[in-house]
Design a protein around this motif. Structure first.
Motif: not given
Length: 266
Positions: A28-31, A54-55, A74-75, A115-117
């Motif tokens: 779901g997050c990737c989508l 949701a994320i 990333i989302a 991704a977090a940065c």
């Protein structure tokens, strides 16, 4: 097509129904991060449909799953890339705290750190309250730990130093945090190490020099930049400042010169 409102709603409903299913949350997050790239209308639809909630729920449920933490960050990065309203909403829902936690819980994952940065870069872009909040939530120290740990990883190092530069830019609260001697020491030691391992990445050194120049605003802080740090800057100047014809390195020279002049002034 999946990016229509109905498709987004179906995806979010599936994430809600299978909230304890790791593959579903990851998918779901990737989508969400894939379909919203560069499309403000789709971003708006996702956010209005509860996408940020949701994320963040996925990040909460699977706090130690590095693949979900990476996908969720990333989302958030993509959803906050262009929208000031999304940045405000994400911060209101404690997205910054979730991203910092991801960096702490998955400190050994380079992909999560990157991704977090990047999420921090967009969450705090042109948003002073979010910059201050990140500093209050120990974000400066967390970024410094990533910089220290991944000083030989050009991809993570660039994302982390860029994030730190952005949250310190024009933010006196965070500048006061970073200009403590021990923190500047960690930063400069990591930059020195990255000169050996990431020598071709001028963006790392440029961002690092910017951070130091933000902090070096008084005699007390300038004194922290003792002879060893001055030597580092001069070494950096020799390494990148004289690269004839290399336009990618030209911007870095300004940052070095500012620092050298500051040291000389004090």
């Amino acid at each position: 097509m999946v990016y229509r409102s109905e498709g987004i709603n179906i995806a979010l409903q599936a994430m809600d129904r299978f909230e304890n299913n790791a593959p579903m949350q990851r998918a779901g997050c990737c989508l969400l991060y894939n379909i919203c790239i560069g499309n403000v209308e789709i971003e708006r639809t996702i956010v209005n449909s509860g996408g940020i909630t949701a994320i963040l729920k996925a990040l909460d449920t699977f706090a130690t799953d590095s693949t979900i933490q990476e996908a969720g960050c990333i989302a958030l990065h993509n959803l906050c890339a262009k929208s000031a309203d999304n940045r405000k909403l994400a911060a209101k829902e404690d997205a910054i705290q979730r991203v910092i936690r991801a960096m702490k819980e998955c400190s050994g994952s380079a992909s999560v750190q990157e991704a977090a940065c990047k999420a921090i870069i967009n969450l705090t872009a042109k948003n002073m309250p979010n910059k201050v909040l990140l500093g209050e939530q120990d974000g400066i120290n967390v970024l410094l730990k990533t910089i220290q740990r991944y000083s030989n990883n050009a991809v993570v190092m660039e994302a982390a130093v860029t994030a730190l530069r952005n949250v310190c830019n024009k933010c006196i609260n965070n500048i006061n945090i970073i200009k403590v001697q021990t923190r500047l020491g960690v930063l400069l030691a990591a930059l020195e190490n990255s000169l050996q391992h990431c020598a071709q990445n001028a963006a790392i050194q440029k961002a690092g020099c910017d951070i130091i120049s933000y902090a070096c605003v008084d005699k007390e802080t300038a004194d922290i930049l003792d002879s060893s740090y001055t030597s580092y800057l001069q070494n950096l100047q020799r390494k990148h400042g004289s690269a004839e014809g290399d336009t990618k390195l030209l911007g870095e020279q300004d940052g070095i010169n500012v620092l050298l002049k500051t040291i000389q002034r004090y």
